[in-house]
Scaffold this motif. Sequence first.
Motif, PDB file in Angstrom:
ATOM      1  N   ARG A  12       0.822  -1.208   0.000  1.00  0.00           N
ATOM      2  CA  ARG A  12       0.000   0.000   0.000  1.00  0.00           C
ATOM      3  C   ARG A  12       0.860   1.264   0.000  1.00  0.00           C
ATOM      4  N   ALA A  13       1.996   1.203   0.704  1.00  0.00           N
ATOM      5  CA  ALA A  13       2.905   2.356   0.694  1.00  0.00           C
ATOM      6  C   ALA A  13       3.444   2.607  -0.713  1.00  0.00           C
ATOM      7  N   GLU A  14       3.747   1.526  -1.449  1.00  0.00           N
ATOM      8  CA  GLU A  14       4.238   1.692  -2.813  1.00  0.00           C
ATOM      9  C   GLU A  14       3.143   2.234  -3.733  1.00  0.00           C
ATOM     10  N   ILE A  15       1.913   1.792  -3.519  1.00  0.00           N
ATOM     11  CA  ILE A  15       0.796   2.327  -4.301  1.00  0.00           C
ATOM     12  C   ILE A  15       0.677   3.832  -4.084  1.00  0.00           C
ATOM     13  N   GLU A  16       0.844   4.259  -2.835  1.00  0.00           N
ATOM     14  CA  GLU A  16       0.767   5.692  -2.532  1.00  0.00           C
ATOM     15  C   GLU A  16       1.953   6.450  -3.131  1.00  0.00           C
TER      16      GLU A  16
END
Length: 281
Positions: free
Chosen positions: A100-104
Amino acid sequence: MSGSSPAARLQRLFEGHRLTPTQRRIAHCMVRRAADAPFLSSVELAELAGVSQPSVTRFAVALGFDGYPALRRHLREVAPAEAEQEETGERYNEYQQAVRAEIENLQHLSDVLADPAPVERAGRLLADSRPLPVLGLRAASSQARGFGYFAAKVHPDVRVLDEGGSMLADRIDSARRAGATALMCFALPRHPKESVDALAYARDQGLTVVTVADSAFAPVAKHSDLLLPAAIGSGLSFDTVCAPMLLGRVLLEAMCDGLPDAQARLEEFDVRAAARGLFVE
């Protein structure tokens, strides 16, 4: 603000301010420790960044706050580490959090690319440089090799510099003598001193340095003519670098736009590859 990671929010807070090298070091440290930043004392942050406690206070003032306590209060109000999960009632394990951090990070990159001018300028600089040296050491070496692999399909002379040592300056000299006008650099934590020194040397030799780095406050920033930041993920034991990799592909696209014969070269490669049976369909 809820649609971006703590690191991306911090980076936006710092952007647009004239920061000294020491202050950039503090900013870089805070971006790297984004989840912890709202809860660090000025003494703790100073120790992590390797600076003095008064430097942390001056850094907060440079950002427009009365002092470090005011900066920390601001961070706690706008970027709490777990507020978003509490609001939704969702809980994620460490692997999901990393994804999710990479998506952000990718969403933030998309927002940055709403202004394509810096990437288009970088593409022209890279396309016009013959040869084109591409630098990436240690953690960034795979980024440099990947960029170089694809760039060589459309650019007539790409030289990947992915090894340090005393020969690195010689290879920069060789590229400059052959006509290079720009150098492409990928820089990721932990930033090798050799990378910083190589960029300083390249600029001394008259090369225009285009850099993809994890932050606009990375140590390579002061030796880059055009720095394009792409946040990394630091939630796992080893950093995740989806955004820098994608930004490299975007730069390749921009470079192709600056090479009139790029499409012809790609088509020629496809014909040769088919004749040699290189790939299995």
